[in-house]
Design a protein around this motif. Structure first.
Motif, mmCIF file in Angstrom:
data_model
loop_
_atom_site.group_PDB
_atom_site.id
_atom_site.type_symbol
_atom_site.label_atom_id
_atom_site.label_comp_id
_atom_site.label_asym_id
_atom_site.label_seq_id
_atom_site.Cartn_x
_atom_site.Cartn_y
_atom_site.Cartn_z
ATOM 1 N N PRO A 1 -1.039 15.293 11.999
ATOM 2 C CA PRO A 1 -2.417 15.330 12.516
ATOM 3 C C PRO A 1 -3.141 13.989 12.354
ATOM 4 O O PRO A 1 -3.898 13.569 13.239
ATOM 5 N N ILE A 2 -2.903 13.309 11.220
ATOM 6 C CA ILE A 2 -3.538 12.007 10.983
ATOM 7 C C ILE A 2 -2.998 10.972 11.956
ATOM 8 O O ILE A 2 -3.745 10.179 12.536
ATOM 9 N N HIS A 3 -1.680 10.998 12.158
ATOM 10 C CA HIS A 3 -1.038 10.050 13.066
ATOM 11 C C HIS A 3 -1.537 10.247 14.497
ATOM 12 O O HIS A 3 -1.871 9.281 15.203
ATOM 13 N N ALA A 4 -1.610 11.493 14.920
ATOM 14 C CA ALA A 4 -2.037 11.786 16.293
ATOM 15 C C ALA A 4 -3.464 11.318 16.541
ATOM 16 O O ALA A 4 -3.768 10.718 17.581
ATOM 17 N N LYS A 5 -4.347 11.567 15.573
ATOM 18 C CA LYS A 5 -5.750 11.182 15.740
ATOM 19 C C LYS A 5 -5.899 9.660 15.777
ATOM 20 O O LYS A 5 -6.701 9.122 16.562
ATOM 21 N N ALA B 1 0.837 -1.205 0.000
ATOM 22 C CA ALA B 1 0.000 0.000 0.000
ATOM 23 C C ALA B 1 0.870 1.253 0.000
ATOM 24 O O ALA B 1 1.894 1.324 0.680
ATOM 25 N N THR B 2 0.446 2.242 -0.765
ATOM 26 C CA THR B 2 1.162 3.508 -0.826
ATOM 27 C C THR B 2 0.895 4.330 0.428
ATOM 28 O O THR B 2 -0.017 4.039 1.198
ATOM 29 N N GLN B 3 1.712 5.355 0.602
ATOM 30 C CA GLN B 3 1.527 6.246 1.746
ATOM 31 C C GLN B 3 0.146 6.885 1.713
ATOM 32 O O GLN B 3 -0.501 7.055 2.755
ATOM 33 N N GLN B 4 -0.318 7.232 0.522
ATOM 34 C CA GLN B 4 -1.638 7.852 0.394
ATOM 35 C C GLN B 4 -2.731 6.899 0.864
ATOM 36 O O GLN B 4 -3.666 7.303 1.563
ATOM 37 N N ARG B 5 -2.625 5.625 0.503
ATOM 38 C CA ARG B 5 -3.623 4.647 0.922
ATOM 39 C C ARG B 5 -3.609 4.471 2.438
ATOM 40 O O ARG B 5 -4.670 4.402 3.078
ATOM 41 N N ILE B 6 -2.430 4.395 3.013
ATOM 42 C CA ILE B 6 -2.326 4.215 4.462
ATOM 43 C C ILE B 6 -2.908 5.419 5.189
ATOM 44 O O ILE B 6 -3.585 5.272 6.219
ATOM 45 N N GLU B 7 -2.682 6.604 4.659
ATOM 46 C CA GLU B 7 -3.255 7.808 5.288
ATOM 47 C C GLU B 7 -4.776 7.776 5.235
ATOM 48 O O GLU B 7 -5.445 8.160 6.199
ATOM 49 N N GLY C 1 -11.530 -2.805 15.603
ATOM 50 C CA GLY C 1 -10.911 -1.492 15.448
ATOM 51 C C GLY C 1 -9.476 -1.477 15.929
ATOM 52 O O GLY C 1 -8.588 -0.901 15.291
ATOM 53 N N ARG C 2 -9.224 -2.116 17.059
ATOM 54 C CA ARG C 2 -7.858 -2.159 17.583
ATOM 55 C C ARG C 2 -6.931 -2.911 16.630
ATOM 56 O O ARG C 2 -5.791 -2.486 16.394
ATOM 57 N N ALA C 3 -7.412 -4.017 16.101
ATOM 58 C CA ALA C 3 -6.589 -4.809 15.185
ATOM 59 C C ALA C 3 -6.208 -3.988 13.961
ATOM 60 O O ALA C 3 -5.057 -4.012 13.512
ATOM 61 N N PHE C 4 -7.179 -3.266 13.407
ATOM 62 C CA PHE C 4 -6.875 -2.453 12.227
ATOM 63 C C PHE C 4 -5.889 -1.345 12.554
ATOM 64 O O PHE C 4 -4.899 -1.132 11.842
ATOM 65 N N LEU C 5 -6.161 -0.590 13.609
ATOM 66 C CA LEU C 5 -5.306 0.548 13.933
ATOM 67 C C LEU C 5 -3.883 0.109 14.263
ATOM 68 O O LEU C 5 -2.924 0.817 13.927
ATOM 69 N N GLU C 6 -3.744 -1.029 14.874
ATOM 70 C CA GLU C 6 -2.396 -1.525 15.160
ATOM 71 C C GLU C 6 -1.620 -1.732 13.866
ATOM 72 O O GLU C 6 -0.460 -1.320 13.737
ATOM 73 N N ARG C 7 -2.262 -2.369 12.890
ATOM 74 C CA ARG C 7 -1.587 -2.622 11.616
ATOM 75 C C ARG C 7 -1.330 -1.330 10.853
ATOM 76 O O ARG C 7 -0.258 -1.134 10.276
ATOM 77 N N ALA C 8 -2.319 -0.452 10.839
ATOM 78 C CA ALA C 8 -2.178 0.788 10.084
ATOM 79 C C ALA C 8 -1.111 1.693 10.692
ATOM 80 O O ALA C 8 -0.314 2.312 9.968
ATOM 81 N N LEU C 9 -1.076 1.780 12.005
ATOM 82 C CA LEU C 9 -0.060 2.608 12.658
ATOM 83 C C LEU C 9 1.339 2.049 12.429
ATOM 84 O O LEU C 9 2.304 2.802 12.255
ATOM 85 N N ALA C 10 1.456 0.727 12.406
ATOM 86 C CA ALA C 10 2.759 0.111 12.158
ATOM 87 C C ALA C 10 3.238 0.388 10.741
ATOM 88 O O ALA C 10 4.446 0.547 10.497
ATOM 89 N N ALA C 11 2.283 0.462 9.804
ATOM 90 C CA ALA C 11 2.650 0.697 8.401
ATOM 91 C C ALA C 11 2.762 2.181 8.066
ATOM 92 O O ALA C 11 3.360 2.551 7.049
ATOM 93 N N GLY C 12 2.195 3.029 8.928
ATOM 94 C CA GLY C 12 2.080 4.445 8.601
ATOM 95 C C GLY C 12 3.223 5.316 9.082
ATOM 96 O O GLY C 12 2.993 6.447 9.537
ATOM 97 N N ILE C 13 4.424 4.825 9.009
ATOM 98 C CA ILE C 13 5.578 5.625 9.414
ATOM 99 C C ILE C 13 5.731 6.806 8.456
ATOM 100 O O ILE C 13 5.812 6.620 7.242
ATOM 101 N N GLY C 14 5.763 7.996 9.021
ATOM 102 C CA GLY C 14 5.957 9.175 8.192
ATOM 103 C C GLY C 14 4.692 9.824 7.676
ATOM 104 O O GLY C 14 4.764 10.755 6.868
ATOM 105 N N VAL C 15 3.512 9.347 8.125
ATOM 106 C CA VAL C 15 2.274 9.987 7.684
ATOM 107 C C VAL C 15 2.158 11.361 8.330
ATOM 108 O O VAL C 15 2.872 11.690 9.280
ATOM 109 N N ALA C 16 1.250 12.168 7.808
ATOM 110 C CA ALA C 16 1.049 13.517 8.334
ATOM 111 C C ALA C 16 0.763 13.456 9.837
ATOM 112 O O ALA C 16 0.008 12.600 10.308
#
Length: 624
Positions: A418-422, A373-379, A401-416
């Protein structure tokens, strides 16, 4: 189980069997659609959800605790589960054996394109519809007696009542059904063309298409090739605009609205100009279904077999990525539109709407974190997860929800940031509901750093609240109380009535724990006033029930206890909120116990425990 290929009628047969067995199973028959489930680890969760047993246990992807709870619930039940479309989660089959061994009166009927190969499996293959032999087609015989021919005639008469039932036409229709191997879906698709082609002309087209499949895809079963080419044939009868719409609709999972289709198509340069006519045409041509439920807008459904082909041609045309992105973008916009409504009078309306769209929300989430997945997709995924936080909380999808967010946060290194914080604070909120205080603390601390960097005071308040609650529950009462106090002061300064109401509620819980009932009542009264002002039904329910509890425990106004509790209970039921329902039933049980009604008290308290276990929460904390 009932194995068989796509389009052969497994679901229809399963539903008919379940209907005829209704009187046999005292505890009911339950239909569990797995069409939208691609993760084998979600099978047990999906069964539990249909049964109303969403047990949100600690841990992200392990369903052991959930399985144990399901086995305990089903142990003495005389119940039938109809599991439909099991082929994409076949590796979960051993879990069915485990359930059957633990539950002696449970029966499971599975429809699948693949045999499960598990202990205790009994196969009842679904055969094609009865057909005349090829050698009988020209014979002087009542061909309409065969089920395949009868089905064609039934469907054809529905759209062309004046169809001439001549000997030549019947022979042509029988030949068509033989060419389609007696598959119900293929026959229905062919019959739908009777409006355009007389039977003999239709037979000529069918013959041409079936000749083509002899040189088709190698390595797949012949019946699959036949069904595939039936769909190819229908697809090729569409004009270019209809074909394009058909491909695009294949990205939707389950049912969806016309509005969603229009929004998806508007993302393309050709726009959504002829969407209504195109959808109507696809319905007429049996490539799309329209379902209606009383009080709801009509929804569209593409059969899974047809959708599978649609996805193939979508990918072959190089359109899959842009179409899936348009799909995800629409559902992200929907989730973000719903988010501010959770705190107001339209809360129930939006919760119900997201429940109806849950299959497509899941599909968008899954797409966002697929391998590569691209950075845009992960965001997009992280934004969607952040927006769905309250939906997951209220409707007991916390584990998911927890399962998804765990995976997405692990993959989302370098995302914006505000998105990361939320996303971090959403994950922290879900964690504290499952009483995972160490995880809550870690996530809340990380989010706090980012919110401070952004100078986001609202986010800072929420981080203080979750961090303070986690520390308090871990035994650091001074640090926890201090952070909640800071959050309260900042929230008052900012005029955030929604977060202030929940912080007052949280502080009241701390005071109750210290036996400060008078102060707790004052805080809950203030919290209730703010929630009423905001028309926040869930907040009102929580404050009412907790205030009733404090008054009951502290020997306060017992008449008021009853009125507060009844109002809170009514709201909890309206919201289908298991957390507040559990609290209400616990208090009701205590009240009737004091009156000497032991049996009723036990029933209410057992119900409360059951709901608590489903939600996975011991305390009503950290809502906002």
């Amino acid at each position: 189980m009932t194995p068989g290929m796509g389009g052969i009628g497994k679901t229809r047969l399963g539903l008919q069997v379940a209907t005829e067995l209704l009187d046999t199973f005292a505890d009911g028959t339950y239909f569990v659609s797995l069409a939208a489930v691609s993760d084998p680890m979600m099978v047990i969760d999906t069964i539990a959800h249909v049964l109303g047993l969403e047990h949100q246990h600690s841990g992200q992807r392990v369903s052991t605790e959930h399985m144990e709870y399901l086995k305990a619930f089903l142990h003495d039940k005389y119940l039938l589960l109809l599991l439909d479309n099991f082929e994409q989660v076949v590796s979960a089959a051993p879990e069915l054996t485990e359930l059957l061994i633990a539950c002696p009166h449970l029966k499971i009927l599975v429809t699948s394109r693949a045999v499960l190969h598990i202990q205790g499996e009994h196969e009842f293959p679904v055969p094609p519809l009865a057909l005349p032999k090829r050698t009988q087609l020209a014979a002087n015989e009542d061909l309409a007696q065969y089920a395949g021919v009868a089905l064609f005639l039934e469907r054809a008469f529905a759209i062309k009542p004046d169809l001439a039932v001549t000997e030549a036409n019947i022979q042509a229709i029988a030949a068509i059904c033989v060419h389609l191997d007696g598959l119900p879906l293929a026959i229905e698709l062919a019959a739908a063309r009777s409006k355009l082609f007389p039977p003999r002309a239709l037979l000529q087209r069918m013959t041409h298409r079936l000749d083509v499949l002899t040189g088709g895809v190698q390595g797949v079963p012949a019946r699959h090739q036949t069904l595939r080419n039936t769909i190819v044939w229908s697809y090729n009868l569409l004009d270019e605009t209809e074909q394009q719409l058909f491909r695009r609709l294949s990205v939707f999972v389950g049912s969806y609205t016309l509005e969603a289709v229009e929004a998806l198509c508007s993302a393309f340069a050709d726009g959504a100009g002829q969407v209504v006519d195109g959808v109507a045409s696809l319905i007429d041509k049996s490539l799309l279904l329209q379902i209606e439920r009383e009080g709801e807008e009509p929804r569209l459904v593409m059969l899974e077999t047809i959708r599978e082909y649609g996805l193939e041609v979508l990918a072959a045309r190089g359109e899959e990525e842009i179409t899936r992105q348009a799909h995800a973008t629409y559902y992200l916009a929907l989730a973000e539109e719903a988010e501010p409504e959770y705190g107001g009078p339209q809360q129930v309306v939006w919760l119900e709407r997201l429940e109806r769209e849950h299959d497509n929300l899941r599909a968008a989430l899954q797409w966002s974190i697929e391998p590569g997945a691209t950075q845009q997709r992960i965001e997009i995924g992280l934004r969607l997860g952040g927006a769905l936080r309250r939906f997951w909380l209220v409707r007991a999808f916390v584990n998911e929800g927890r399962a998804f967010l765990e995976r997405a946060l692990a993959a989302g290194i370098g995302v914006a940031i505000p998105i990361h914080a939320k996303a971090l604070i959403a994950a922290a909120n879900l964690a504290i509901v499952q009483n995972d205080y160490p995880c809550t603390e870690a996530l809340a601390r990380e989010s706090l750093v980012l919110f401070r960097e952004l100078e986001d005071q609202e986010g800072t308040v929420f981080s203080f609240q979750l961090l303070g609650s986690a520390l308090y529950q871990r035994g650091d009462l001074a640090a926890g109380s201090s952070l909640i106090g800071e959050a309260l002061a900042l929230s008052r300064k900012l005029g955030q009535t929604d977060s202030l109401a929940w912080l007052l509620y949280q502080q009241a819980l701390f005071d109750i724990g210290q036996g400060e009932y008078t102060r707790a009542c004052e805080l809950l009264e203030e919290s209730l006033t703010l929630h009423r002002k905001n028309e926040h039904k869930r907040g009102i329910a929580f404050s009412l029930i907790q205030l009733a509890k404090v008054l009951f425990v502290s020997q306060g106004d017992q008449v008021r206890v009853h009125s507060l509790l009844e109002e809170g209970l009514a709201l909890a039921r309206e919201l289908s909120d298991k957390d507040s329902l559990a609290s209400a039933n616990a208090l009701r049980g205590q009240i009737v116990f004091n009156r000497g009604d032991i049996a009723t008290a036990r029933s209410l308290l057992e119900e409360s425990v059951r709901l608590r276990r489903e939600v996975g929460s011991r305390h009503s904390t950290a809502e906002s």
